[in-house]
Design an enzyme around this catalytic site. Sequence first.
Site, mmCIF file in Angstrom:
data_model
loop_
_atom_site.group_PDB
_atom_site.id
_atom_site.type_symbol
_atom_site.label_atom_id
_atom_site.label_comp_id
_atom_site.label_asym_id
_atom_site.label_seq_id
_atom_site.Cartn_x
_atom_site.Cartn_y
_atom_site.Cartn_z
ATOM 1 N N PRO A 113 0.824 -1.208 0.000
ATOM 2 C CA PRO A 113 0.000 0.000 0.000
ATOM 3 C C PRO A 113 0.858 1.257 0.000
ATOM 4 C CG PRO A 113 0.011 -1.034 2.180
ATOM 5 C CD PRO A 113 0.703 -1.975 1.249
ATOM 6 N N GLY A 114 0.240 2.365 -0.419
ATOM 7 C CA GLY A 114 0.958 3.639 -0.457
ATOM 8 C C GLY A 114 1.159 4.123 -1.882
ATOM 9 N N ILE A 115 1.759 5.279 -2.011
ATOM 10 C CA ILE A 115 2.026 5.862 -3.330
ATOM 11 C C ILE A 115 3.133 5.061 -4.013
ATOM 12 C CG2 ILE A 115 2.803 7.927 -4.553
ATOM 13 C CD1 ILE A 115 1.707 9.570 -2.199
ATOM 14 N N GLY B 260 6.242 4.086 -6.197
ATOM 15 C CA GLY B 260 7.458 4.815 -6.518
ATOM 16 C C GLY B 260 7.799 4.769 -7.993
ATOM 17 N N LEU B 261 8.645 5.700 -8.416
ATOM 18 C CA LEU B 261 9.084 5.755 -9.800
ATOM 19 C C LEU B 261 10.236 4.799 -10.069
ATOM 20 C CD1 LEU B 261 9.047 9.639 -10.363
ATOM 21 C CD2 LEU B 261 7.251 7.979 -10.932
ATOM 22 N N LYS C 298 11.633 -5.053 -2.231
ATOM 23 C CA LYS C 298 11.804 -3.913 -3.141
ATOM 24 C C LYS C 298 12.640 -4.351 -4.346
ATOM 25 C CE LYS C 298 12.497 0.063 -0.952
ATOM 26 N NZ LYS C 298 13.022 1.111 -0.024
ATOM 27 N N ASP D 94 17.947 -0.299 7.765
ATOM 28 C CA ASP D 94 18.896 -1.245 7.177
ATOM 29 C C ASP D 94 18.152 -2.095 6.158
ATOM 30 O OD1 ASP D 94 21.257 -2.542 6.727
ATOM 31 O OD2 ASP D 94 21.226 -3.737 8.559
#
Length: 605
Positions: A328-330, A332-333, A348, A383
């Site tokens: 969830p959330g905006i 990323g590019l 990620k 980290d």
Amino acid sequence: MIQAAFPKLLRSQIAFDIAGTIRDGFDKHYRLFRQTSQQAKQHFERGTWREAQQAARARIDFYDKRVQECVQLLEDEYEPSELTDEVWRELKLHYIGMLSDHKQPELAETFFNSVCCNILHRSYFHNEFIFVRPVVSTEYIETEEPRPTYRVYYPGTDGLRFTLKRIITNFQLDTKFANLTRDVEQVEQRLKHLFGASRIEPNHQIQVLSSLFFRNKGAYIVGKGINGNKEFPFVVPILHNKHGELILDTVLFDHEQIAVLFSFTRAYFLVDMEVPSAYVQFLRSLLPRKPRSEIYTILGLQKQGKALFYRDYLQHLKHSSDLFEIAPGIRGLVMLVFALPSFPYVFKVIKDFYPAPKETTRALIKEKYLLVKHHDRVGRMADTLEYSNVAFPRHRFTEELLAELKHFAPSLVEQDGDKVVIKHLYIERRMVPLNMWLTSAESDDLQIEHGILEYGNAIKELVAANIFPGDMLYKNFGVTRHQRVVFYDYDEIEYITDCNFRAIPQARTEEEEMASEPWYPVGRHDVFPEQFDTFLLGNAKIRKYFMKHHGDLLTPTWWQARKQRIMDGHVEDVFPYPQHIRFCNQHSTPPAVIQPPFMEILENE
């Protein structure tokens, strides 16, 4: 009943020789690791902070260097045709035998895995060839050195004050204390308050780890009091005053304060440990909720922490059924972020392409993450764990997530039967994005003030460590379970000393004032703090509290002054505990709002 075959004799001389080579490679690594940890005491005594930071950064690379040395040695010595499956099987068995009396067997097993995984294809990554599960027990490993893992003191015999002085002098620091008698009395009062008025039981004792914990400009005594069936963890920081003399700064005994000291957002400690598993066991008695993987990591044994984390992850995967999904959330590019709702971490993946205005590359992004790994994170940067060729069960991925991975990172995603293999990713502790946290706190002024106060403190403490976040939007910061704000988006991070903080020039004409683009030249590293107002302070409540606590962040002079201090060689004091609990501030009133700064700017003459 299935009867196992009688094991064959180990016949391969090659397997035996390789096992010895790998063990020798690990022993060299740990010898150098301990040397750096031992030298930390000298850096602390002398106050050579820059050298201490450089040594701590260099130590992070020791493991990979020794692994590569070992891999190169084996590849030079043996032909691939000699390394048959039978040799690899025997190799592991020989290695197990070599660890029977080893003081760091769990670390040596992980080193073995690292070497073998650099040579073998991932189809060999199972327990027959590598240590998917640990084999050699770490229970009851005795030290051979005269110094035990921890020392035991009995204050009932000599009194608490004498015992505390003995604890401190036993560390044999080669620097004078400003006033040890005064400091011991203050520690005594705090510990008496901690132990309370309980009846003294026959087993009343204080246990203290035999090595100091060094990090930045502090040394930490770590121990616990025991009385009956109760245990009382405590930590005593030792610092230098402005005259270069030692002081006992405070006593930490609040569980949350100790947890923050050992947080995943801080640099690794330097601790001289003959038997690291014994230190981990002791620390787990102080921090029972902290997994062993995090404790190994904070002790500087990050590869062991990474291995244990992955084992914990596989266990969680086996005993859960929810699906991996886009976090969830905006979005990323640069990064595609996904999560397993039942697991407190995010995954990620660097995208293959980046829309404007991003101008970066995968290599540059990895370089930024490596910078954070080596840098002092001062409690304000998370980290990360970096992995290659991670296989996920295909049936645990949502269709939306798999489609996005194939669209945004096709070069990193491979389907292998019922597995989805991601060739490179980072794993990071999950936090609530600050923008979402502030939105949910819209009706609670106290929470909004705390969030903005913490946000500004995070930036200021990062600046003290020579870090400029680059993209300062709230979405790039997260809130931990301790309500601390932490930065976690590193693709635009820069050193403060590489940035040029400027005031916006005064427009000379009406055309310049109304121009949609800057009419003045802008360099790649130019930063205009006055512009932060535009994208940070659109909300009236946020603006109110930002200007109350951190209005100085909008002025180029504040940034320029901090940059100059760093360039002049100042190493700032960033405290991993609140200011109001320090002995020098013991008559001050604790703030009503949870209020670091945990940082205090001190002159270092």
